[in-house]
Enzyme design. Structure first.
Site, PDB file in Angstrom:
ATOM      1  N   CYS A  99     -25.299  49.994 -11.607  1.00  0.00           N
ATOM      2  CA  CYS A  99     -24.622  51.245 -11.946  1.00  0.00           C
ATOM      3  C   CYS A  99     -25.009  51.665 -13.355  1.00  0.00           C
ATOM      4  O   CYS A  99     -25.123  50.835 -14.258  1.00  0.00           O
ATOM      5  CB  CYS A  99     -23.111  51.114 -11.767  1.00  0.00           C
ATOM      6  SG  CYS A  99     -22.214  50.677 -13.235  1.00  0.00           S
ATOM      7  N   GLU A 100     -25.238  52.951 -13.491  1.00  0.00           N
ATOM      8  CA  GLU A 100     -25.724  53.444 -14.779  1.00  0.00           C
ATOM      9  C   GLU A 100     -24.607  53.557 -15.809  1.00  0.00           C
ATOM     10  O   GLU A 100     -24.863  53.800 -16.981  1.00  0.00           O
ATOM     11  CB  GLU A 100     -26.442  54.784 -14.622  1.00  0.00           C
ATOM     12  CG  GLU A 100     -25.568  55.948 -14.220  1.00  0.00           C
ATOM     13  CD  GLU A 100     -26.398  57.195 -13.948  1.00  0.00           C
ATOM     14  OE1 GLU A 100     -27.625  57.081 -13.763  1.00  0.00           O
ATOM     15  OE2 GLU A 100     -25.813  58.284 -13.897  1.00  0.00           O
ATOM     16  N   HIS A 101     -23.367  53.370 -15.383  1.00  0.00           N
ATOM     17  CA  HIS A 101     -22.259  53.462 -16.341  1.00  0.00           C
ATOM     18  C   HIS A 101     -21.991  52.141 -17.041  1.00  0.00           C
ATOM     19  O   HIS A 101     -21.544  52.124 -18.178  1.00  0.00           O
ATOM     20  CB  HIS A 101     -20.990  53.937 -15.634  1.00  0.00           C
ATOM     21  CG  HIS A 101     -21.146  55.278 -14.985  1.00  0.00           C
ATOM     22  ND1 HIS A 101     -20.648  55.596 -13.749  1.00  0.00           N
ATOM     23  CD2 HIS A 101     -21.799  56.383 -15.424  1.00  0.00           C
ATOM     24  CE1 HIS A 101     -20.969  56.837 -13.447  1.00  0.00           C
ATOM     25  NE2 HIS A 101     -21.671  57.333 -14.437  1.00  0.00           N
ATOM     26  N   HIS A 102     -22.220  51.031 -16.355  1.00  0.00           N
ATOM     27  CA  HIS A 102     -21.891  49.723 -16.942  1.00  0.00           C
ATOM     28  C   HIS A 102     -23.062  48.752 -16.935  1.00  0.00           C
ATOM     29  O   HIS A 102     -22.932  47.623 -17.393  1.00  0.00           O
ATOM     30  CB  HIS A 102     -20.728  49.090 -16.170  1.00  0.00           C
ATOM     31  CG  HIS A 102     -19.501  49.945 -16.118  1.00  0.00           C
ATOM     32  ND1 HIS A 102     -19.225  50.807 -15.074  1.00  0.00           N
ATOM     33  CD2 HIS A 102     -18.500  50.099 -17.016  1.00  0.00           C
ATOM     34  CE1 HIS A 102     -18.095  51.447 -15.317  1.00  0.00           C
ATOM     35  NE2 HIS A 102     -17.630  51.037 -16.477  1.00  0.00           N
ATOM     36  N   GLN A 140     -23.781  55.471  -6.882  1.00  0.00           N
ATOM     37  CA  GLN A 140     -23.932  55.329  -5.429  1.00  0.00           C
ATOM     38  C   GLN A 140     -24.171  56.667  -4.725  1.00  0.00           C
ATOM     39  O   GLN A 140     -24.995  56.754  -3.805  1.00  0.00           O
ATOM     40  CB  GLN A 140     -22.678  54.648  -4.862  1.00  0.00           C
ATOM     41  CG  GLN A 140     -22.780  54.397  -3.357  1.00  0.00           C
ATOM     42  CD  GLN A 140     -21.574  53.649  -2.819  1.00  0.00           C
ATOM     43  OE1 GLN A 140     -20.893  52.926  -3.549  1.00  0.00           O
ATOM     44  NE2 GLN A 140     -21.311  53.826  -1.535  1.00  0.00           N
ATOM     45  N   HIS A 168     -19.008  47.153  -6.025  1.00  0.00           N
ATOM     46  CA  HIS A 168     -19.437  47.374  -7.405  1.00  0.00           C
ATOM     47  C   HIS A 168     -18.842  46.306  -8.303  1.00  0.00           C
ATOM     48  O   HIS A 168     -17.618  46.185  -8.392  1.00  0.00           O
ATOM     49  CB  HIS A 168     -18.963  48.753  -7.879  1.00  0.00           C
ATOM     50  CG  HIS A 168     -19.620  49.893  -7.161  1.00  0.00           C
ATOM     51  ND1 HIS A 168     -20.448  50.793  -7.800  1.00  0.00           N
ATOM     52  CD2 HIS A 168     -19.590  50.270  -5.858  1.00  0.00           C
ATOM     53  CE1 HIS A 168     -20.892  51.683  -6.917  1.00  0.00           C
ATOM     54  NE2 HIS A 168     -20.384  51.387  -5.731  1.00  0.00           N
ATOM     55  N   CYS A 170     -18.677  46.367 -11.388  1.00  0.00           N
ATOM     56  CA  CYS A 170     -17.882  46.976 -12.467  1.00  0.00           C
ATOM     57  C   CYS A 170     -16.458  47.230 -12.015  1.00  0.00           C
ATOM     58  O   CYS A 170     -15.549  47.306 -12.839  1.00  0.00           O
ATOM     59  CB  CYS A 170     -18.542  48.255 -12.994  1.00  0.00           C
ATOM     60  SG  CYS A 170     -18.777  49.538 -11.774  1.00  0.00           S
TER      61      CYS A 170
END
Ligand SMILES: [Zn+2]
Length: 215
Positions: A99-102, A140, A168, A170
């Site tokens: 995931c590009e956020h975490h 996703q 996920h 995260c």
């Protein structure tokens, strides 16, 4: 996968799907990992961590190699003319993404179906298309749409359906800590979007037990 689920419709616009085309800079990553270890309060010089920056840098380069893949190159020579208009299904394709956020993994299964329009793609190419987009920093919903849009445009298919089920880390390791939650996203294009019957057929086919299962 678990019962608990989040269903989200993937409607995010597909951005540029071509990758950077160049490999990750392993040397730069390595020194950044050393700094990260320091920032975390670790001692990068202790025995167990000596090779960690190198390992992490190489692992990251591997897990993001999708940036170097080119879809046209991948499909080159793998499209075949055919008079077949029934739905083609490839389901339970395992994928691993981040995931590009975490920068934490999310992983699960992708189910793909399409209605051919005078051409089909070699079946082994579909998991490779999935890999190309999964091995990048992702969310996703975008992963789902990129797979669907790519098949739709490269095959000129009458319809495409893609369903992604994922866990996920995260969500599982931090924050809400919902260990059993599976996020489900879908993208339906062409006849799979406009014709309820076609969409139902796709959903029925991907839910059916695997070959050899009793049901
Ligand atoms: Zn995340």
């Amino acid at each position: 996968m678990a019962k608990q689920g989040i269903r989200r419709r993937a409607q995010q616009q597909v951005e540029d799907v071509s990758g950077s085309g160049r490999p990750a800079d392993v040397e730069v990553l390595q020194s950044l990992v050393t700094e990260m270890l320091l920032a975390l309060g670790e001692k990068p010089g202790r025995h167990g961590l000596l090779k960690t920056p190198e390992r992490v840098a190489k692992a990251l380069a591997f897990m993001t190699q999708g940036y170097q893949r080119d879809i046209d190159h991948l499909l080159n020579g793998a499209l075949f003319p055919i008079e077949y208009d029934e739905m083609v299904i490839v389901k339970d394709i395992d994928f691993f993404s981040m995931c590009e956020h975490h920068l934490l993994p999310f992983f699960g299964k992708v189910h793909v179906g399409y209605l051919p329009n005078k051409k089909v793609v070699g079946l082994s190419k579909i998991p490779r298309i999935v890999d190309t987009f999964a091995r990048r920093l992702q969310v996703q919903e975008r992963l789902t749409v990129q797979i669907a849009e790519t098949l739709k445009s490269k095959l000129n298919a009458h319809g495409v359906g893609v369903v992604v089920e994922a866990r996920h880390l995260c969500m599982m390791m931090r924050g809400v800590e919902k260990q059993n939650t599976v996020a489900v996203s879908s993208s339906m294009l062409g006849a799979c979007r406009s014709q309820p019957q076609t969409r139902l057929e796709f959903l029925k086919l991907i839910r059916r037990g695997s070959v050899g299962d009793s049901d």
